[in-house]
Design a protein around this motif. Sequence first.
Motif, PDB file in Angstrom:
ATOM      1  N   TYR A  94       0.821  -1.082   0.005  1.00  0.00           N
ATOM      2  CA  TYR A  94      -0.231  -0.100  -0.062  1.00  0.00           C
ATOM      3  C   TYR A  94       1.020   1.232   0.067  1.00  0.00           C
ATOM      4  O   TYR A  94       0.635   2.120  -0.824  1.00  0.00           O
ATOM      5  N   LEU A  95       1.848   1.244   0.748  1.00  0.00           N
ATOM      6  CA  LEU A  95       2.795   2.577   1.118  1.00  0.00           C
ATOM      7  C   LEU A  95       3.246   2.761  -0.370  1.00  0.00           C
ATOM      8  O   LEU A  95       3.621   3.865  -0.746  1.00  0.00           O
ATOM      9  N   MET A  96       4.027   1.628  -1.019  1.00  0.00           N
ATOM     10  CA  MET A  96       4.750   1.752  -2.233  1.00  0.00           C
ATOM     11  C   MET A  96       3.836   2.469  -3.512  1.00  0.00           C
ATOM     12  O   MET A  96       4.251   2.959  -4.242  1.00  0.00           O
ATOM     13  N   GLU A  97       2.585   1.793  -3.282  1.00  0.00           N
ATOM     14  CA  GLU A  97       1.607   1.974  -4.401  1.00  0.00           C
ATOM     15  C   GLU A  97       1.104   3.389  -4.555  1.00  0.00           C
ATOM     16  O   GLU A  97       1.117   4.157  -5.376  1.00  0.00           O
ATOM     17  N   LYS A  98       1.045   3.872  -3.297  1.00  0.00           N
ATOM     18  CA  LYS A  98       0.406   5.388  -3.229  1.00  0.00           C
ATOM     19  C   LYS A  98       1.602   6.361  -3.001  1.00  0.00           C
ATOM     20  O   LYS A  98       1.318   7.256  -3.332  1.00  0.00           O
ATOM     21  N   LEU A  99       2.648   5.917  -2.377  1.00  0.00           N
ATOM     22  CA  LEU A  99       3.782   6.946  -1.867  1.00  0.00           C
ATOM     23  C   LEU A  99       4.938   6.580  -2.337  1.00  0.00           C
ATOM     24  O   LEU A  99       5.989   6.513  -1.514  1.00  0.00           O
ATOM     25  N   PRO A 100       5.572   6.077  -3.754  1.00  0.00           N
ATOM     26  CA  PRO A 100       6.575   5.865  -4.146  1.00  0.00           C
ATOM     27  C   PRO A 100       7.556   6.917  -3.859  1.00  0.00           C
ATOM     28  O   PRO A 100       8.826   6.439  -3.649  1.00  0.00           O
ATOM     29  N   HIS A 101       7.255   8.092  -3.751  1.00  0.00           N
ATOM     30  CA  HIS A 101       8.251   9.188  -3.733  1.00  0.00           C
ATOM     31  C   HIS A 101       8.705   9.283  -2.253  1.00  0.00           C
ATOM     32  O   HIS A 101       9.853   9.575  -1.906  1.00  0.00           O
ATOM     33  N   LEU A 102       7.786   8.901  -1.226  1.00  0.00           N
ATOM     34  CA  LEU A 102       8.007   8.853  -0.051  1.00  0.00           C
ATOM     35  C   LEU A 102       9.340   7.787   0.462  1.00  0.00           C
ATOM     36  O   LEU A 102      10.279   8.242   1.073  1.00  0.00           O
ATOM     37  N   LEU A 103       9.028   6.654  -0.213  1.00  0.00           N
ATOM     38  CA  LEU A 103      10.353   5.731   0.002  1.00  0.00           C
ATOM     39  C   LEU A 103      11.523   6.357  -0.885  1.00  0.00           C
ATOM     40  O   LEU A 103      12.798   5.918  -0.185  1.00  0.00           O
ATOM     41  N   ILE A 104      11.488   6.836  -1.884  1.00  0.00           N
ATOM     42  CA  ILE A 104      12.674   7.448  -2.495  1.00  0.00           C
ATOM     43  C   ILE A 104      13.418   8.486  -1.469  1.00  0.00           C
ATOM     44  O   ILE A 104      14.524   8.409  -1.308  1.00  0.00           O
ATOM     45  N   GLU A 105      12.450   9.339  -1.226  1.00  0.00           N
ATOM     46  CA  GLU A 105      12.911  10.391  -0.108  1.00  0.00           C
ATOM     47  C   GLU A 105      13.634   9.764   1.251  1.00  0.00           C
ATOM     48  O   GLU A 105      14.636  10.157   1.399  1.00  0.00           O
ATOM     49  N   GLY A 106      12.995   8.847   1.598  1.00  0.00           N
ATOM     50  CA  GLY A 106      13.697   8.146   2.836  1.00  0.00           C
ATOM     51  C   GLY A 106      14.978   7.485   2.286  1.00  0.00           C
ATOM     52  O   GLY A 106      15.891   7.265   3.301  1.00  0.00           O
ATOM     53  N   MET A 107      14.926   6.855   1.232  1.00  0.00           N
ATOM     54  CA  MET A 107      16.279   6.287   0.852  1.00  0.00           C
ATOM     55  C   MET A 107      17.424   7.168   0.394  1.00  0.00           C
ATOM     56  O   MET A 107      18.558   6.945   0.644  1.00  0.00           O
ATOM     57  N   ILE A 108      16.900   8.338  -0.059  1.00  0.00           N
ATOM     58  CA  ILE A 108      18.087   9.454  -0.247  1.00  0.00           C
ATOM     59  C   ILE A 108      18.983   9.524   1.103  1.00  0.00           C
ATOM     60  O   ILE A 108      19.937   9.659   1.335  1.00  0.00           O
ATOM     61  N   VAL A 109      17.909  10.188   2.064  1.00  0.00           N
ATOM     62  CA  VAL A 109      18.438  10.756   3.358  1.00  0.00           C
ATOM     63  C   VAL A 109      19.086   9.446   4.039  1.00  0.00           C
ATOM     64  O   VAL A 109      20.223   9.818   4.455  1.00  0.00           O
ATOM     65  N   SER A 110      18.484   8.235   3.972  1.00  0.00           N
ATOM     66  CA  SER A 110      19.432   7.064   4.661  1.00  0.00           C
ATOM     67  C   SER A 110      20.463   6.856   3.951  1.00  0.00           C
ATOM     68  O   SER A 110      21.574   6.464   4.710  1.00  0.00           O
TER      69      SER A 110
END
Lengths: 446, 179
Positions: A94-110
Amino acid sequence: MARKLLLEHDSVPGIETFEVYKKHGGYLSVEKALKKMSPQEVVEEVQKSGLRGRGGAGFPTGMKWSFLAKPEGVPRYLLCNADESEPGTFKDRYLMEKLPHLLIEGMIVSSYALGANLSYIYIRGEYMWILDILEKAIDEAYAKGYLGKNILGSGFDLDLRVAPGGGAYICGEETALIESLEGKRGNPRMKPPFPAVKGLWGCPTVVNNVETLMAVVPIINEGGDEYAKIGIGKSTGTKLISAGGNLARPGVYELEMGLSVEEFIYGDDWCRGIANGKKLKACVPGGSSVPILPAHLVTKTAAGETRLMTYESLADGGFASGSMLGSGGFIIFDEDQCIVRNTWNFARFYAHESCGQCSPCREGTGWMEKVLNRLEHGQGNLRDIELLEEINKKIEGNTICPLGDAAAWPVAAAIRHFREEFEWHVSHREESQTRNYGLLKESLVG
Amino acid sequence: MSSTHVDLSKRHAETPCFSPEKLAEAQKLMSLYPEGKHKSALIRILHMAEEEFGGWLSIETMDYVAGIVNIEPIEVYEVASFYTMFNLDPVGNYVFEVCRTGPCMLVGSDNLISYIENKLDIKVGETTKDGMFTLKTAECLGACGYAPMLQCGKKYHEHLTNEKVDELIAAYRSGELPK
């Protein structure tokens, strides 16, 4: 009680696109981290937040990050574990379907925090359409300068890629995931060495769950201390729960840690009770691997305290009368469900998913499946129940990876709490083929 | 290659070959990994090959992929045989994979599987005589809140009822792919 950190904007039309996501406060944490913070400061915020791994184990994320080895001249990798396959769990999807950019954002910072310049999202092969969503979002992020060389002029470079699996539960185990990402069978590795020292292609590697990496975004935006104010004790922040089974309103929910289990099951804002007005019989609160709880231990602990949606409260009483928050795969069983059948179903799952590397797991899971199959189908005897307990003890703790334990725990817990129902399948062989045990024994529902 | 363990009736008549576009796509997938680590693209290329060459992986297909990735055929076999998404036997045009794990079972996946078996007149693991449908079961597909469900290709069909299954089968038969 319903504060949302990850799902705040999940219903905004077009939130999966860069433009809309950015308009709703997206990518601010990247600006903040890359321009105003050192990598070490990002790690410290995550440590202060008390964030714990959302994939199931609940290990403190900041501590995991601090273990990463940093030898000179050796690349480090951040891998996102999107191999969501624990039965009962569907939140990452659900998270990735709806909010792919949130994952990308989290991965850039991490990735910035860890000093990784190449990161991968390993996604289960069945989610192939989500892989398309992620790659589209990644292309957008490259085009806008949030991925690639010299992100926002900070001097930090990051390439982000997606890799699919092929339908193997075991690849959610981090060393199996790494093997799979190297293009091999998903056989877990012996530890030590841990991935933090020797992971992908022999290099230091951190593997984090989708939800964990997304949670880094609000932690950086608001500060680790602010994040830690949400929740109770060592269960900080919000948690995504995948609610399924016999619920009136199943689905994905984000809750502040500390909500009572009773409110979550019956509350109007949440699951709205058991489907079709039936009674609760049992609950598996954290994915198929965690112990099942009979109705009287779901909303209250054995000591009579209110059970809460936290790591600690769900585990209260240990395995004798508690369970685990696990992956947040929350499965509800109504009064008509057969515990023996469900235990057999889960055992079949683990037998199917064992990688076959360690004999106790390879042989033990198949054996348990056979014994449970005959008990469920009116062919068992009382000795089989003891046999299951014996096999259990021979698997638990005797395998390279935790799949063996994950297969053993549900069986042990089902017998612990529902022994009478197993015995009834032996004493009422024919009757058990035409109807379920249900709530025959009031003692079972408290 | 020894063929004693290979069912020779299950072969592709011709050696499979990607179109130039698909071949370029495979090359690009390999370039997503550091130099010398291109084997990492194997699983994704196998998914591609399966889609291109009839929905399953024959020995010929696997040997062809081994050539593209520049690894030994055994390295492809051991991967293809490990991951359950890969079909090592021929399948129908559409493969229905019905989730049978706990949460789906609680809301009726057993009945759904029986219904499809009767409707298509095949058992789990079989293909209809016209080669249109193959029925399989799958372990948890991550759709527990929208159960019961089945996957066909990339598509998840959720909240299924017998009526919806009827519509689904009719739609696939008529060539109008369900949305």
